[in-house]
Every structure is written in C-alpha cells, then in structure tokens.
Design a protein around this motif. Structure first.
Motif, PDB file in Angstrom:
ATOM      1  N   LEU A 152       0.829  -1.211   0.000  1.00 48.84           N
ATOM      2  CA  LEU A 152       0.000   0.000   0.000  1.00 48.84           C
ATOM      3  C   LEU A 152       0.859   1.254   0.000  1.00 48.84           C
ATOM      4  N   ARG A 153       1.932   1.226   0.756  1.00 48.11           N
ATOM      5  CA  ARG A 153       2.836   2.387   0.787  1.00 48.11           C
ATOM      6  C   ARG A 153       3.438   2.638  -0.599  1.00 48.11           C
ATOM      7  N   LEU A 154       3.876   1.566  -1.267  1.00 47.86           N
ATOM      8  CA  LEU A 154       4.475   1.703  -2.598  1.00 47.86           C
ATOM      9  C   LEU A 154       3.444   2.144  -3.633  1.00 47.86           C
ATOM     10  N   LEU A 155       2.223   1.628  -3.525  1.00 49.42           N
ATOM     11  CA  LEU A 155       1.164   2.066  -4.441  1.00 49.42           C
ATOM     12  C   LEU A 155       0.874   3.555  -4.246  1.00 49.42           C
ATOM     13  N   GLY A 156       0.896   4.002  -2.988  1.00 47.42           N
ATOM     14  CA  GLY A 156       0.704   5.420  -2.703  1.00 47.42           C
ATOM     15  C   GLY A 156       1.792   6.272  -3.319  1.00 47.42           C
ATOM     16  N   ARG A 157       3.020   5.788  -3.251  1.00 52.74           N
ATOM     17  CA  ARG A 157       4.142   6.530  -3.857  1.00 52.74           C
ATOM     18  C   ARG A 157       3.995   6.619  -5.368  1.00 52.74           C
ATOM     19  N   ARG A 158       3.327   5.627  -5.950  1.00 51.32           N
ATOM     20  CA  ARG A 158       3.123   5.626  -7.400  1.00 51.32           C
ATOM     21  C   ARG A 158       1.890   6.432  -7.801  1.00 51.32           C
ATOM     22  N   GLY A 159       1.250   7.093  -6.843  1.00 45.24           N
ATOM     23  CA  GLY A 159       0.139   7.976  -7.156  1.00 45.24           C
ATOM     24  C   GLY A 159      -1.244   7.456  -6.829  1.00 45.24           C
ATOM     25  N   ALA A 160      -1.368   6.232  -6.330  1.00 45.63           N
ATOM     26  CA  ALA A 160      -2.693   5.697  -5.992  1.00 45.63           C
ATOM     27  C   ALA A 160      -3.252   6.423  -4.778  1.00 45.63           C
ATOM     28  N   GLU A 161      -4.493   6.891  -4.901  1.00 43.70           N
ATOM     29  CA  GLU A 161      -5.157   7.570  -3.792  1.00 43.70           C
ATOM     30  C   GLU A 161      -6.228   6.702  -3.152  1.00 43.70           C
ATOM     31  N   VAL A 162      -6.878   5.847  -3.957  1.00 39.28           N
ATOM     32  CA  VAL A 162      -7.935   4.969  -3.442  1.00 39.28           C
ATOM     33  C   VAL A 162      -7.679   3.542  -3.905  1.00 39.28           C
ATOM     34  N   VAL A 163      -7.702   2.616  -2.957  1.00 39.58           N
ATOM     35  CA  VAL A 163      -7.586   1.189  -3.248  1.00 39.58           C
ATOM     36  C   VAL A 163      -8.871   0.531  -2.767  1.00 39.58           C
ATOM     37  N   ARG A 164      -9.546  -0.163  -3.681  1.00 42.02           N
ATOM     38  CA  ARG A 164     -10.746  -0.929  -3.301  1.00 42.02           C
ATOM     39  C   ARG A 164     -10.374  -2.399  -3.247  1.00 42.02           C
ATOM     40  N   VAL A 165     -10.659  -3.004  -2.116  1.00 42.55           N
ATOM     41  CA  VAL A 165     -10.337  -4.415  -1.920  1.00 42.55           C
ATOM     42  C   VAL A 165     -11.566  -5.241  -2.251  1.00 42.55           C
ATOM     43  N   GLU A 166     -11.396  -6.163  -3.178  1.00 42.82           N
ATOM     44  CA  GLU A 166     -12.471  -7.060  -3.581  1.00 42.82           C
ATOM     45  C   GLU A 166     -12.035  -8.461  -3.189  1.00 42.82           C
ATOM     46  N   SER A 167     -12.747  -9.052  -2.239  1.00 44.61           N
ATOM     47  CA  SER A 167     -12.251 -10.304  -1.669  1.00 44.61           C
ATOM     48  C   SER A 167     -13.398 -11.126  -1.125  1.00 44.61           C
ATOM     49  N   GLY A 168     -13.171 -12.435  -1.084  1.00 43.99           N
ATOM     50  CA  GLY A 168     -14.119 -13.326  -0.433  1.00 43.99           C
ATOM     51  C   GLY A 168     -14.019 -13.241   1.075  1.00 43.99           C
ATOM     52  N   GLY A 169     -13.099 -12.466   1.579  1.00 45.82           N
ATOM     53  CA  GLY A 169     -13.007 -12.253   3.015  1.00 45.82           C
ATOM     54  C   GLY A 169     -11.634 -12.437   3.605  1.00 45.82           C
ATOM     55  N   ALA A 170     -10.861 -13.407   3.122  1.00 45.64           N
ATOM     56  CA  ALA A 170      -9.557 -13.691   3.737  1.00 45.64           C
ATOM     57  C   ALA A 170      -8.628 -12.486   3.662  1.00 45.64           C
ATOM     58  N   LEU A 171      -8.509 -11.893   2.495  1.00 42.44           N
ATOM     59  CA  LEU A 171      -7.629 -10.738   2.326  1.00 42.44           C
ATOM     60  C   LEU A 171      -8.116  -9.560   3.163  1.00 42.44           C
ATOM     61  N   ILE A 172      -9.427  -9.319   3.155  1.00 44.86           N
ATOM     62  CA  ILE A 172      -9.970  -8.225   3.963  1.00 44.86           C
ATOM     63  C   ILE A 172      -9.695  -8.475   5.439  1.00 44.86           C
ATOM     64  N   GLY A 173      -9.853  -9.713   5.880  1.00 48.28           N
ATOM     65  CA  GLY A 173      -9.584 -10.050   7.277  1.00 48.28           C
ATOM     66  C   GLY A 173      -8.161  -9.724   7.685  1.00 48.28           C
ATOM     67  N   VAL A 174      -7.201 -10.051   6.823  1.00 48.51           N
ATOM     68  CA  VAL A 174      -5.789  -9.753   7.114  1.00 48.51           C
ATOM     69  C   VAL A 174      -5.567  -8.249   7.161  1.00 48.51           C
ATOM     70  N   LEU A 175      -6.129  -7.526   6.198  1.00 45.33           N
ATOM     71  CA  LEU A 175      -5.976  -6.068   6.177  1.00 45.33           C
ATOM     72  C   LEU A 175      -6.588  -5.424   7.421  1.00 45.33           C
ATOM     73  N   LEU A 176      -7.728  -5.936   7.879  1.00 45.71           N
ATOM     74  CA  LEU A 176      -8.349  -5.426   9.100  1.00 45.71           C
ATOM     75  C   LEU A 176      -7.452  -5.678  10.311  1.00 45.71           C
ATOM     76  N   GLU A 177      -6.906  -6.878  10.390  1.00 51.55           N
ATOM     77  CA  GLU A 177      -6.020  -7.210  11.504  1.00 51.55           C
ATOM     78  C   GLU A 177      -4.794  -6.311  11.539  1.00 51.55           C
ATOM     79  N   LEU A 178      -4.322  -5.907  10.370  1.00 45.22           N
ATOM     80  CA  LEU A 178      -3.149  -5.038  10.278  1.00 45.22           C
ATOM     81  C   LEU A 178      -3.500  -3.551  10.421  1.00 45.22           C
ATOM     82  N   GLY A 179      -4.784  -3.244  10.554  1.00 45.43           N
ATOM     83  CA  GLY A 179      -5.203  -1.850  10.691  1.00 45.43           C
ATOM     84  C   GLY A 179      -5.070  -1.053   9.413  1.00 45.43           C
ATOM     85  N   LEU A 180      -5.271  -1.707   8.262  1.00 45.51           N
ATOM     86  CA  LEU A 180      -5.047  -1.063   6.970  1.00 45.51           C
ATOM     87  C   LEU A 180      -6.329  -0.750   6.202  1.00 45.51           C
ATOM     88  N   VAL A 181      -7.484  -0.907   6.840  1.00 52.72           N
ATOM     89  CA  VAL A 181      -8.755  -0.619   6.179  1.00 52.72           C
ATOM     90  C   VAL A 181      -9.320   0.681   6.750  1.00 52.72           C
TER      91      VAL A 181
END
Length: 199
Positions: free
Chosen positions: A125-154
């Motif tokens: 996410l940090r590298l995507l931000g450096r490349r100009g990304a302002e919004v990232v939408r996560v599309e997932s069956g849940g596992a990826l979102i769960g990890v991102l939530l645990e890491l405080g990244l949502v």
C-alpha cells in the motif's frame, strides 16, 4: 503516505461470502462509487472465478481503468492475459513475496516483490501510494480483507448484506475493529448496503 483503503464485500446475514447468489450487478454498480486507482484482490478470489474469466469475451485493457493488483504469494494465478484483456483494468500487477515459487522465464506480467513468505501488504500500500494511488478498493471473499483489518489497513468497510442465512462455512472476518456507521440503504429484495468508516 498510503492510499485510502475501502474493503467491499457481499455477505449473507450470518457473515458468509459463499453459498448464496450474490447480487453482482448491484455489487459492481456500488463499486463505481469510489473510482479506485487500484483494485486489490487475493489469488483465491481470482482462482474461484477462473472458469468464468476464461469464458468471458476478450478485449483490451482500459487505459482509464484502475490497476488490478493480485496478492499471489504462491504464484497460483495463471490467467494474467485473460485478466488484462477483460476491459475493466488498465493493467495487472502480480504481488509476490521473496519465497514465491519461480515464475516462467517468459512471464510478461509486472511484478512487485515484497515480504519474505507472505506479501507485505503494508509495504504494498505504501508503494502504491508513492506511485500515485489515492484509493484502493479491496475485492475479496473475506480472507484478504480479514488480514488487512487485523493489520489496521482498512479505512472504510462497505457491506452488501443479502437476506439469506447460509449456515455453513467460515465467517469472512475474525478481527475486532471498531467502525463508525456512515450510511445505509435498503434495496428491493431486502438487500442492505451499509458503509462504515474507521473511528
């Protein structure tokens, strides 16, 4: 600075992401609200749709579309050209870790390697931000979102809740995170669209 991260998921009343017919037309219509720069997806989500992807009519990438970034620590995704040609995304990016198995020497898909055994999502996410990304939408069956939530990244959570109880399978998330309600809309058929923002 990392981009604003929106996690979008279609769920049943008992918190399942599979075992029911999700209203995909509504789901993707709502997804356009964010006009994301990057669509972040896990390999499992891509692999679950591989048959449909291969049957989809081919086309070209869409220059104005978001980048599709796929978390694929085990290099299981093979349909990169199909994904690129669906006409939804401007390009595809494979997210790998140092220990990801070797890819074919003639692979043409752009790669970002970060993390040792698993992809380092915070660095991605940090590298995507450096490349100009302002919004990232996560599309997932849940596992990826769960990890991102645990890491405080949502930063924002959008649930499309379907009026059905599946009764089997794992809930999409086990993390405890407090969000503030940002809005709810009820659609025909009892489908409820709820948005939450991080406190």
């Amino acid at each position: 600075m990392r981009p604003h991260v929106v996690a979008q998921v279609a769920v049943s009343l008992d918190g399942r992401t599979a075992g029911f017919d999700a209203d995909l037309a509504r789901y993707y219509a709502m997804a356009t609200l964010w006009q994301e720069d990057v669509t972040l997806v896990g390999a499992d989500t891509i692999l679950a749709q591989e048959g449909l992807l291969r049957a989809a009519p081919g086309g070209d990438s869409r220059a104005s579309g978001p980048l599709l970034a796929v978390v694929d620590s085990r290099a299981r995704v093979r349909s990169w050209e199909v994904l690129r040609g669906l006409g939804h995304w401007s390009d595809v990016l494979a997210l790998y870790a140092d220990q990801t198995p070797a890819r074919p020497p003639d692979a043409t898909t752009r790669e970002l390697v970060t993390g040792y055994e698993q992809v380092d999502l915070e660095e991605v996410l940090r590298l995507l931000g450096r490349r100009g990304a302002e919004v990232v939408r996560v599309e997932s069956g849940g596992a990826l979102i769960g990890v991102l939530l645990e890491l405080g990244l949502v930063d924002e959570l959008a649930l499309l809740v379907h009026p059905v109880i599946v009764g089997a399978g794992e809930p999409w998330c086990g993390a405890t995170v407090r969000f503030r309600h940002a809005g709810t809309e009820v659609f025909s058929g009892g489908i409820v669209w709820s948005r939450y923002c991080l406190d």
